[in-house]
Design a protein around this motif. Structure first.
Motif, PDB file in Angstrom:
ATOM      1  N   THR A 175      13.741  62.681  50.642  1.00 40.75           N
ATOM      2  CA  THR A 175      13.892  61.380  51.294  1.00 40.75           C
ATOM      3  C   THR A 175      13.943  60.297  50.228  1.00 40.75           C
ATOM      4  N   LYS A 191      17.069  50.498  53.866  1.00 47.97           N
ATOM      5  CA  LYS A 191      18.103  51.498  53.649  1.00 47.97           C
ATOM      6  C   LYS A 191      17.413  52.846  53.524  1.00 47.97           C
ATOM      7  N   GLU A 215      17.418  57.059  53.633  1.00 50.81           N
ATOM      8  CA  GLU A 215      18.215  58.259  53.405  1.00 50.81           C
ATOM      9  C   GLU A 215      17.283  59.463  53.475  1.00 50.81           C
ATOM     10  N   HIS A 258      13.873  56.067  50.582  1.00 52.17           N
ATOM     11  CA  HIS A 258      13.868  54.874  51.431  1.00 52.17           C
ATOM     12  C   HIS A 258      13.631  53.634  50.574  1.00 52.17           C
ATOM     13  N   PHE A 298      21.426  58.763  57.444  1.00 47.89           N
ATOM     14  CA  PHE A 298      21.510  57.501  56.718  1.00 47.89           C
ATOM     15  C   PHE A 298      21.339  56.371  57.741  1.00 47.89           C
TER      16      PHE A 298
END
Length: 691
Positions: free
Chosen positions: A205, A233, A235, A207, A283
């Protein structure tokens, strides 16, 4: 009018995209870490570390009275904060026993085995938001929001630097800085990075969150402005869980990262925290720009006169407020190398594409005008508020686009009496026009101080009528299993009560939910609606026991039970316990907590998780039960402005006669195919600085 609004949304959207694209902290976490460490060293040489509450003094040799007084005056800081929809000023919490205050996940939340993955609450909490909702809530706890934004007022610049390092190269960086440019103007900045490769394959992860906010008040106290720029954002790789739970006991998989997973290729070389590559995953990007302005049209002037200065005051009677808010939401799932067996078995794909990409994107513009009336101008905690809002929405999906609008009216009454015995709060919102006309919520809460022994009693009622989230709609890229017909509106009635018993260090609470037309997912991707009404009763108790002097037992106990034709599955009991020492061990400037934490929940058919649609779904085939309760050891301490958290988590996974002898391989599962990792060590340090 429609042309102008659409033009405004398009222009703002381009500005937002450019800001996200060029914002270095979002795209370059490696560079950020270097900047962070450099900033830390710079502050260490230039600033004097102080406790933000100003309660700690320098240790060392004796000083003259004048020198001590001068030193204390220079290093003293007065800092408080408030939230956007509250005028009550708050102080920082200086306790160190609760580690969850430093990370996004509360104690009753479970993730999918790695910090930053999809998470949900073990305690039932339905969606109580009327109007438009995208429907992506599995990553809510990792997103910065407007409601949690803190507006500060400080006499000196204040900075907090935090760094968390854990097993498997887990790291979290958190930076908060705030200062007043003048007595009536403050700004604050916050940045957070969560980067974790994970213990299992394809579970990394990454973030990034940022927040900038400012609070300005005119010298005559009649005008206020609140500005917020907040973005996230996220991910996260999605592995769909391990293919065979028995692989955890196999001698062939001593390296947990080599266990085959249902999604993603086997890749055991993914521990570089700055080499984040996500070929199968989620995402999620969201950002909000908000400006709120208030002006007190009618009121009474006053002042406080001191020896050296005259401080102007203004007690409002009638206030006007305007808020403009622009937000974007972009949720995507990508699988560059989809497994045809997985998608055929669980998603009924006739033929699996070479690359699977699903995307929903929304742009939201809200304009709100509100008016306040203050019956008692010297009590800002008592007011009436009424207003109207216009919302414009533009959505873009794989199969097309959609434009919508909504108009709603809202009203509110609050009254925290001067004698602190009554706290009344009531508000309502009703959608009068647009695509979500008929949605509403109504809320009222009464809180009363009873006595010193009984403390406070709170009773409340809430009713919400809401259109199901857009992810349940056939037009959504993630609604490919939705029926052609629209679902009916959900209706939830919530009754609640709380009794605070400060003399007993105890709080009791009861929550009752009556739900009709409940929407949910089943079989990985199929939206469903339960039209029959059902109810859920939740009773909780929080108690602090003084076992012996400084030895403390903190108990949180939640009982929940459903009745009626309900698709819900939930543990009937959830409890979080902390037993340890809390004190200073005889050192004046030390505050230390150490001991054990235990979390237990009863066996139940836990919701599964569906990565392609980003939803937890109801399943009735697999029962999840803990081998042992989750057990963590902790050592937390604070010395003046330095705070540290040292934790050994998942001690319950210890196994003496495992496939490879001794090890932490007795993993608990939290969802079908999703195990928790073995032993996890975490060390977090947090420094506060006052200029």
């Amino acid at each position: 009018m429609d042309y102008n609004i659409n033009f405004c949304i398009t222009l703002l959207h381009r500005l937002m995209i450019n800001l996200f694209r060029n914002f270095p902290i979002v795209n370059q976490p490696g560079i950020l870490l270097i900047i962070f460490l450099g900033y830390l060293l710079t502050l260490g040489s230039q600033l004097k570390a102080q406790d933000p509450t100003g309660r700690f003094r320098n240790m060392g040799g004796k000083k003259s009275g004048d020198t001590v007084m001068k030193h204390r005056t220079e290093d003293t800081i007065v800092i408080n904060y408030r939230f956007l929809d509250s005028s009550r000023l708050r102080k920082f919490d200086s306790s160190v026993y609760d580690f969850t205050k430093k990370i996004p996940l509360p104690a009753t939340y479970i993730d999918l085995g790695n910090f930053g993955t999809a998470a949900r609450d073990l305690v039932f909490s339905p969606n109580m938001k009327p109007g438009w909702d995208g429907g992506w809530h599995a990553y809510d706890k990792y997103v910065f929001t407007v409601d949690e934004t803190q507006f500060y007022n400080t006499t000196k610049p204040y900075t907090e630097l935090g760094y968390l390092l854990g097993t498997n190269a887990e790291q979290m960086i958190n930076l908060v800085h705030t200062q007043n440019t003048s007595k009536n103007w403050n700004f604050a900045f916050q940045y957070r990075l969560i980067n974790v490769p994970g213990a299992f394959n394809n579970q990394n992860t990454n973030h990034n969150n940022y927040r900038f906010n400012s609070w300005y008040q005119s010298k005559n106290k009649r005008y206020q402005a609140f500005l917020i720029l907040v973005g996230s954002k996220l991910e996260a790789s999605e592995n769909g869980g391990i293919r065979n739970p028995k692989d955890l006991d196999s001698i062939a998989y001593t390296n947990r990262r080599s266990i085959p997973t249902r999604l993603g290729k086997i890749n055991i070389e993914t521990t570089n925290p700055f080499g984040v590559v996500i070929s199968t995953g989620t995402f999620y990007s969201t950002g909000t720009y908000m400006l709120r302005q208030q002006y007190d049209i009618i009121g009474k002037k006053d002042s406080i006169v001191t020896d050296s200065v005259v401080l102007p005051l203004f007690y409002p009677k009638f206030r006007a407020e305007h808020t403009i808010q622009y937000s974007t939401y972009h949720y995507r799932f990508v699988d560059d190398d989809p497994d045809s067996v997985f998608y055929t078995d669980y998603y009924n794909f006739i033929s699996t594409p070479d690359t699977l990409r699903l995307s929903d994107q929304w742009h939201e513009l809200i304009n709100d005008l509100s008016l306040y009336s203050f019956p008692d101008s010297k009590n800002p905690q008592q007011f009436f508020k009424a207003g109207a809002s216009l919302q414009n929405l533009n959505g873009y999906f794989d199969a097309g686009s959609k434009s919508m609008y909504n108009v709603w009216l809202h009203g509110e009454y609050r009254n925290k009496t001067k004698n602190q015995k009554w706290d009344i709060e009531a508000f309502g919102k009703f959608y009068v026009a647009g695509n979500y006309a008929g949605d509403y919520n109504a809320y009222i809460s009464l809180k009363r101080y009873i006595s010193k022994n009984l403390g406070f009693l709170q009773l409340g009622f809430e009713n919400v009528n809401r259109t199901p989230s857009f992810v349940f709609d056939k037009e959504s890229s993630f609604g490919f299993g939705a029926p052609v017909d629209f679902f009916k509106k959900e209706n939830t009635t919530h009754l609640f009560g709380t009794l605070e018993l400060p003399k007993l260090n105890m709080q009791l609470a009861a929550n009752y939910f009556l739900i009709t037309n409940y929407t949910y997912f089943e079989k990985h991707y199929i939206p469903q609606q339960e039209t029959n009404p059902f109810n859920v009763l939740r009773i909780s108790a929080d108690k602090v026991f003084i076992v012996h002097k400084h030895w403390i037992w903190r108990l949180s106990l939640i009982l929940q039970q459903k009745a009626g034709a309900s698709p819900l599955n939930m543990p009937s009991l959830v409890t979080v316990n902390q037993l340890g020492y809390e004190g200073n061990l005889g050192f004046r400037n030390l505050l230390i907590d150490f001991g054990f934490e235990v979390r237990y929940f009863t066996a139940y058919k836990a919701d599964g998780y569906s990565p392609p649609v980003g939803q937890f779904f109801i399943q009735n085939d697999t029962t999840i039960r803990q081998n042992l309760p989750d057990i963590n050891a902790f050592l937390n301490f604070r010395i003046r402005s330095f705070t540290a958290y040292v934790r050994a988590e998942n001690l319950n996974a210890m196994q003496f006669n495992g496939p490879n002898g001794f090890g932490f391989t007795n993993n608990n599962f939290v969802a079908p195919y999703y195990p928790y990792p073995g032993l996890r060590i975490r060390v977090g340090i947090f420094w506060t600085f006052v200029n």
